[in-house]
Motif scaffolding. Structure first.
Motif, mmCIF file in Angstrom:
data_model
loop_
_atom_site.group_PDB
_atom_site.id
_atom_site.type_symbol
_atom_site.label_atom_id
_atom_site.label_comp_id
_atom_site.label_asym_id
_atom_site.label_seq_id
_atom_site.Cartn_x
_atom_site.Cartn_y
_atom_site.Cartn_z
ATOM 1 N N GLY A 23 37.220 33.914 43.576
ATOM 2 C CA GLY A 23 37.529 35.548 42.933
ATOM 3 C C GLY A 23 36.452 36.588 43.295
ATOM 4 O O GLY A 23 36.181 36.396 44.875
ATOM 5 N N ASP A 64 51.587 34.882 49.269
ATOM 6 C CA ASP A 64 52.104 34.043 48.600
ATOM 7 C C ASP A 64 53.389 33.225 49.479
ATOM 8 O O ASP A 64 53.296 33.243 50.809
ATOM 9 N N SER A 101 47.520 40.142 44.754
ATOM 10 C CA SER A 101 46.086 40.139 44.247
ATOM 11 C C SER A 101 46.048 38.751 43.488
ATOM 12 O O SER A 101 46.637 38.535 42.613
ATOM 13 N N VAL A 102 44.778 38.389 43.606
ATOM 14 C CA VAL A 102 44.378 37.202 43.148
ATOM 15 C C VAL A 102 43.034 37.655 42.513
ATOM 16 O O VAL A 102 42.474 36.808 41.589
ATOM 17 N N ALA A 103 42.490 38.611 42.657
ATOM 18 C CA ALA A 103 40.883 39.156 42.218
ATOM 19 C C ALA A 103 40.688 40.426 42.380
ATOM 20 O O ALA A 103 41.267 40.984 43.426
ATOM 21 N N ARG A 150 40.873 41.473 46.120
ATOM 22 C CA ARG A 150 41.155 40.099 46.836
ATOM 23 C C ARG A 150 42.799 39.747 46.886
ATOM 24 O O ARG A 150 43.325 39.395 45.768
ATOM 25 N N ARG A 204 46.132 37.638 48.820
ATOM 26 C CA ARG A 204 46.189 36.396 49.269
ATOM 27 C C ARG A 204 47.870 36.219 49.692
ATOM 28 O O ARG A 204 48.843 36.592 48.726
ATOM 29 N N ASP A 212 41.811 34.944 52.746
ATOM 30 C CA ASP A 212 42.149 35.832 52.008
ATOM 31 C C ASP A 212 41.664 37.330 52.458
ATOM 32 O O ASP A 212 40.759 37.437 53.172
#
Length: 367
Positions: free
Chosen positions: A300, A247, A254-256, A243, A245, A230
């Protein structure tokens, strides 16, 4: 407390950029701390204008010259000295970051002009060796005998014109840092355009744009680091760490996201960011003069704690065993902060005096 620090190279701002240093400094390794708070002494080893960022690879040291007509210089580290080898144009104004890419290119990002330059290290070294071999030049940096690599050894890419909502900082593209991706490409953080530009770079040299990844308007991405695949991004302008990642389409999403402080952002500006093997994310906050620690180990981002940077305007830092070394630009010193078991720094045990430090890099000195 008594522990040893490695030898350090420090890049600083000089009078050209309103600073107090005269170039690149070296700090010899050795014990630090104790009751008297003793610290090793820095000395200048290369006179150069505004060497605000350094990159080290083996016995080679590369330094930007963050001036209006920017440049990059190469040195050989030997003992406690730097031998000047060659110079190259940065391909833009105010180069603020330099990195040795696995492709064999030296990647330079130019903040004011919003450009990215790749310098072929093989071509630069070959040219310098041929000139030195034929002319026997031994020149200090800035001398009339310095070696400048030919234009064929570098290529420059201009970032697309873009703006952001923070009008005084995002009036156009501002390339701030580059990082290699696990996919063999290069990401360039564009603080002005709220974007991450992905390129394929070779040591030929060549730069080919792959795609542009947009982030939330107003983030102002500055420095980047990786953890478990990440991308961890310091948002200079929004005071948050993000954070991202990839796809299924290859785009970063954005994942966090986590705030590094409470209250209005104002003049609080994030700077450098790193992550350790345990997933602890360290980020410096100028204006509030903090080092903030976040936990990324669970997928996260969550706040662990924060501590004083040990000075004013923490611009860059380095992690070494047991310590965080923080370059506090406006304190004219590098603060030596001991790391607790939770990773949060304690109060400074020493201050290493260096004029307007902007970058600190631990090195192994060749014998």
């Amino acid at each position: 407390m008594s522990d040893a620090l490695p030898t350090l190279l420090v890049g600083s701002y000089t009078a050209t950029g309103g600073g107090n240093a005269t170039g690149i400094s070296i700090v010899p390794g050795g014990p630090v701390g104790g009751a008297d708070g003793g610290a090793p002494t820095a000395r200048t080893v290369a006179v150069i204008d505004d060497p605000s960022f350094l990159a080290v690879s083996g016995d080679r040291v590369y330094a930007v010259s963050e001036t209006a007509d920017g440049g990059v210089s190469a040195f050989r580290l030997g003992g406690s000295s730097l031998e000047h080898l060659w110079d190259a144009p940065a391909g833009g104004d105010a180069p603020c970051h330099v990195r040795v890419d696995p492709s064999g290119a030296l990647v330079v990002t130019n903040y004011v002009s919003g450009t990215v330059t790749a310098v072929s290290l093989a071509a630069a070294e070959s040219h310098a060796a041929s000139v030195l071999g034929s002319d026997g030049l031994i020149g200090a940096h800035g001398s009339d005998d310095q070696v400048t690599v030919p234009a064929s050894a570098l290529v420059t890419e201009v970032l697309p014109d873009a703006t952001g909502p923070v009008e005084d900082r995002q009036e156009g593209p501002h390339a701030h840092q580059s990082t290699a991706t696990p996919d063999g490409t290069v990401l360039v953080a564009d603080l002005g355009g709220d974007a991450l530009h992905e390129f394929r770079i070779t040591g030929a040299p060549s730069i080919e744009q792959v795609r542009v990844h947009h982030v939330t308007p107003g983030v102002g991405p500055r420095h980047l680091t990786w953890y478990e695949g990440d991308l961890i991004v310091a948002g200079e302008l929004d005071g948050r760490v993000h954070r991202l990642r990839r796809d299924g389409s290859g785009s970063f999403v954005s994942v966090a996201s986590a705030a590094t402080f409470t209250g209005e952002v104002g003049e609080s500006l994030l700077s450098h960011i790193e992550v350790d093997d345990a997933g602890r994310v360290y980020v410096a906050v100028r204006g509030r003069d903090l080092v903030v620690v976040l936990d990324a180990s669970d997928g996260g981002l969550s706040l662990v704690g924060s501590a004083s940077s040990g000075g004013v305007w923490p611009r860059h830092f380095a992690r070494v065993p047991g310590f965080l070394l923080v370059a506090n630009q406006m304190s004219d010193a590098i603060a030596v902060l001991p790391l607790g078991e939770d990773g949060v720094p304690g109060e400074a045990v020493a201050q290493i005096a260096v004029g307007t430090p902007a970058c600190v890099v631990p090195v192994v000195v060749p014998v």
